[in-house]
Design a protein around this motif. Structure first.
Motif: not given
Length: 330
Positions: A75-95
Motif C-alpha cells: 500500500e505504501l507504493a501507492d502513497l510514496l513516489g521516490v527519486t534520487y535528485p542530483t539538483t543542488r542549491m547552486a542550481d537555484l535562483s533565489l532571493e
C-alpha cells in the motif's frame, strides 16, 4: 533503547545490505539513548558506527549517488513516489534571504550529530509557502541532492479518501516510513490536507484528518527532513504553522533574480547584447518557472530558425506571451 520499529528496520536494512540506512537507524537509537540519559551507551554506539564506517571506507571511491533504499511496497507504493535528485542549491535562483535560510537547513542537517550531542535537534520540518513556480518543489529536490538522500513525494490524491479512518491509517503508514527510512519527504500542495478547520463549508471528516496530521507532526522522531509546500498559505490552518521549525516564504523574483534565471537558462544561446530594460519590464510579475518557460520558447525558436543566439526581441515577446497567459489564468 531502540523501539520495536527501529529493531525491525535494523534487521531489514542489514538483510538488504543497505549500510547507509543501517548506520542511520543506529545513530537514531544512539540519539534517543542520549536524550534518555544513557550517554555512555549512546557514545559506545556512535563509536561502533564510526569504526565500521572507517573500516569499509577504504574499499574504493564512494559513489556520489545515495545508496538506493528499498522502494515502497504494498500500500505504501501507492502513497510514496521516490527519486534520487542530483539538483543542488547552486542550481537555484533565489532571493538572498531565502537562500540563506535554506543553507542553514543544510548546515544543521550535515552537523546534526554535533547538535544532538548537546541536546539539540536540527531543523527538520519546513513549510514552504508562496506563488506557484517560485521554486518550492525544486527546493525539496535540491535539499535531497545536497544531503544525498532519496526524495519521497507523498501522493495526496491516493492518501485522501472518502473514509476518514482510511486516510488517518495511510498517514500513519507515511510517518512510519519517515521514521524508518531516512530521506526528504515532500507534502506538496499540503493545503489539500491541512486546510483551515474553521471554514464554514468544511466537513467533520476533513477536520479529523487535519487533527491526525497535526498529531503525527507532533510525534515525529526521526532523522528525516519533512517538507510541506503550499501555493495558498491563507487556506492553511493556523495550528499547522506552529508545527514547523522553519517557515520560508517564496516571493516572485526581483529583477536581479529574474536576470539570473534568464542567464542560466540561456547560457549557451545568450544574445550578443542584453536589452535588460525591456527584459525586466516584460518579466515583471512572472514566476521563476514562467520565466524559464519563456526562455526555452525563445531558444527553441532560435534553433528552429537556424540562429546561434536568442535575440532580445524574441525573448521579450516570449515573456510578454507568458505574462498575458498568466493574467488570463488569474
Amino acid at each position: 533503547m531502540a523501539t520495536a520499529d527501529q529493531v525491525k528496520a535494523l534487521i531489514r536494512s542489514h538483510g538488504e545490505g543497505d549500510d547507509t540506512r543501517f548506520y542511520s537507524i543506529a545513530l537514531q537509537v544512539a540519539a534517543k539513548a542520549a536524550r534518555s540519559g544513557q550517554a555512555h551507551f549512546a557514545q559506545e554506539l556512535r563509536d561502533l558506527v564510526d569504526a565500521h564506517r572507517a573500516s569499509t571506507a577504504g574499499g574504493g571511491r564512494q559513489n556520489a549517488r545515495p545508496v538506493p533504499v528499498a522502494r515502497p511496497r504494498g500500500e505504501l507504493a501507492d502513497l510514496l513516489g521516490v527519486t534520487y535528485p542530483t539538483t543542488r542549491m547552486a542550481d537555484l535562483s533565489l532571493e538572498p534571504e531565502v537562500r540563506h535560510r535554506l543553507e542553514r537547513v543544510v548546515l544543521e542537517q550535515r552537523q546534526q550529530d554535533r547538535l544532538r550531542e548537546h541536546g539539540f535537534t536540527p531543523l527538520q520540518r519546513l513549510l514552504l509557502i508562496g506563488p506557484p513556480g517560485t521554486g518550492k518543489t525544486m527546493t525539496a529536490r535540491s535539499l535531497a541532492g545536497e544531503l544525498r538522500l532519496p526524495l519521497f513525494t507523498i501522493r495526496l490524491d491516493t492518501l485522501i479518501t472518502k473514509m476518514m479512518g482510511e486516510t488517518a491509517a495511510k498517514l500513519r503508514l507515511v510517518f512510519d516510513a519517515l521514521a524508518e527510512t531516512k530521506g526528504v519527504y515532500l507534502f506538496d500542495e499540503v493545503d489539500a490536507l491541512a486546510g483551515e478547520r474553521a471554514r464554514s463549508n468544511d466537513v467533520g471528516e476533513i477536520r479529523r484528518v487535519l487533527n491526525s496530521f497535526l498529531q503525527f507532526l507532533d510525534q515525529q522522531e526521526s532523522d528525516s527532513l519533512l517538507i510541506a509546500a503550499s501555493n495558498h498559505p491563507q487556506l492553511l490552518d493556523r495550528a499547522l504553522f506552529r508545527r514547523f521549525d522553519l517557515v520560508v516564504a517564496y516571493p516572485l523574483p526581483t529583477p536581479e533574480v529574474s536576470r539570473t534565471v534568464v542567464r542560466n537558462r540561456l547560457a549557451t544561446m545568450s544574445p550578443k547584447k542584453w536589452a535588460w530594460g525591456a527584459i525586466d519590464e516584460a518579466a515583471a510579475g512572472l514566476s521563476h518557472a514562467e520565466i524559464t518557460v519563456a526562455c526555452e520558447l525563445a531558444a527553441k525558436e532560435a534553433i528552429l530558425s537556424g540562429q546561434q543566439h536568442v535575440t532580445p526581441a524574441a525573448l521579450v515577446a516570449a515573456l510578454r506571451d507568458r505574462r498575458n497567459m498568466a493574467h488570463e489564468d488569474r
